[in-house]
Design a protein around this motif. Structure first.
Motif, short mmCIF file in Angstrom:
data_model
loop_
_atom_site.label_atom_id
_atom_site.label_comp_id
_atom_site.label_asym_id
_atom_site.label_seq_id
_atom_site.Cartn_x
_atom_site.Cartn_y
_atom_site.Cartn_z
N GLY A 157 0.78 -1.22 0.00
CA GLY A 157 0.00 0.00 0.00
C GLY A 157 0.82 1.28 0.00
N GLU A 158 2.15 1.16 0.13
CA GLU A 158 2.97 2.37 0.15
C GLU A 158 3.16 2.91 -1.26
N LEU A 159 3.20 4.22 -1.38
CA LEU A 159 3.33 4.88 -2.66
C LEU A 159 4.74 4.66 -3.22
N THR A 160 4.84 4.20 -4.44
CA THR A 160 6.14 3.94 -5.06
C THR A 160 6.42 4.85 -6.24
N HIS A 161 5.38 5.43 -6.82
CA HIS A 161 5.59 6.34 -7.94
C HIS A 161 4.47 7.36 -7.94
N ALA A 162 4.84 8.62 -8.08
CA ALA A 162 3.84 9.69 -8.05
C ALA A 162 4.13 10.71 -9.14
#
Length: 327
Positions: free
Chosen positions: A42-47
């Motif tokens: 669930g952690e953001l890896t690309h934004a």
């Protein structure tokens, strides 16, 4: 006269360019967008862009709404669960399925409150027009969701005449489920094109929700929704729809398209992707989705997401392409 500049620029205004349109070797237009990718945890890896700012996911919320209905007693076979999550074409089998959902609850299509329309599938729409058939709620692309909402109300003894009210128990249950899977509070409530409430979450939250849905154990309500979408993608969209063809092309993938150029995707390992083209133009949505999938290592054929060519005098003279996301 130049209008005064706002001291607080709306987040959508800050989105970067994610796709471009070339005509005859000349850069003609660009599309700005927001793209979020989350890892299985669930952690953001690309934004790309303001991924934490709320958007209306529109119909991309539907599988999460179906999950809420399952948790509150709705029980439908796989094809009809996919139809409950659908923005369907209005093909004959779609409309028959909606009638089946309604009949299972002792209801008829007169109970539907979604906006009347003709089928969105062009051959079927033309047939309706030629036959003099006008718009009806049954044929509108959200009728599967509305039929399932009514059936859920019947199971729980909730009022079926006010099911679209944001304060109705059904709509509160949907908001709670959306908040749980996205990991954030619902930021705003609006009225969707079909007349039901539409709930705002961030692009990152939408990606997180789809990753969780896609990775769920098969014997859970989440797993049932994911399995229905994987096994019956024709009920989710229909003939010629990119979302249907994408699900067929990539094993384990689930996806849902949404109005105003939203796309949400979950992979079986729990990776989630969500995007929004900020001008709402659908033509850039698919190529950006394909680029995001390649960026997370998907190697299957993604031609279902190819954009239509740019035409000049009826012949291809250019392309719509996504900017590289980096790998």
């Amino acid at each position: 006269m130049t209008p005064p500049q706002s001291s607080s620029e709306p987040p959508l205004h800050t989105a970067p360019v994610v796709a471009q349109v070339d005509r005859s070797g000349f850069l003609e237009s660009v599309h700005h967008g927001i793209i979020a990718t989350v890892a299985p945890g669930g952690e953001l890896t690309h934004a790309v862009g303001p991924v934490d700012s709320p958007i209306f996911p529109r119909s991309s919320n539907k599988p999460l709404q179906t999950l809420a209905m399952l948790r509150h007693g709705l029980d439908l076979p796989g094809p009809l669960l996919a139809l409950a999550s659908a923005s369907h074409n209005g093909e004959v089998f779609h409309l028959d399925g909606v009638r089946e959902i309604l009949a299972s609850a002792g209801l008829t299509e007169e109970a539907l409150q979604n906006t009347p329309d003709r089928p969105i599938y062009e051959p079927e729409r033309e047939r309706w027009i030629a036959a003099g058939q006008g718009p009806v709620s049954l044929a509108q692309n959200c009728s599967g969701k509305h039929a399932a909402m009514l059936a859920t109300c019947v199971v729980n003894g909730w009022d079926t005449t006010t099911y679209r009210d944001p304060e109705h128990p059904l709509q509160r249950a949907m908001a709670q489920t959306l908040a749980e899977l996205s990991g954030e509070d619902v930021a705003a409530t609006g009225i969707d094109g079909c007349g039901a409430p539409v709930l705002a979450i961030s692009t990152a939250g939408l990606a997180r929700a789809f990753g969780r849905l896609a990775a769920a154990a098969p014997d859970t309500p989440e797993g049932r929704v994911a399995r229905a979408i994987r096994q019956h993608p024709e009920f989710l969209g229909g003939t010629g729809r990119d979302v249907t063809d994408l699900i067929r092309a990539v094993p384990g993938l689930i996806a849902k398209d949404g109005a105003e150029a939203v796309y949400a995707i979950g992979l079986s390992d729990g990776t989630g992707i969500a995007l929004k083209i900020t001008d709402g133009n659908q033509r850039a949505r698919t190529v950006v989705a394909a680029e995001a999938l390649r960026a997370v290592g998907v190697t299957e054929d993604l031609s279902a997401l190819d954009a239509d060519p740019v035409l000049g005098h009826g012949a291809p003279v250019g392309t719509i392409s996504a900017l590289p996301l980096g790998r």
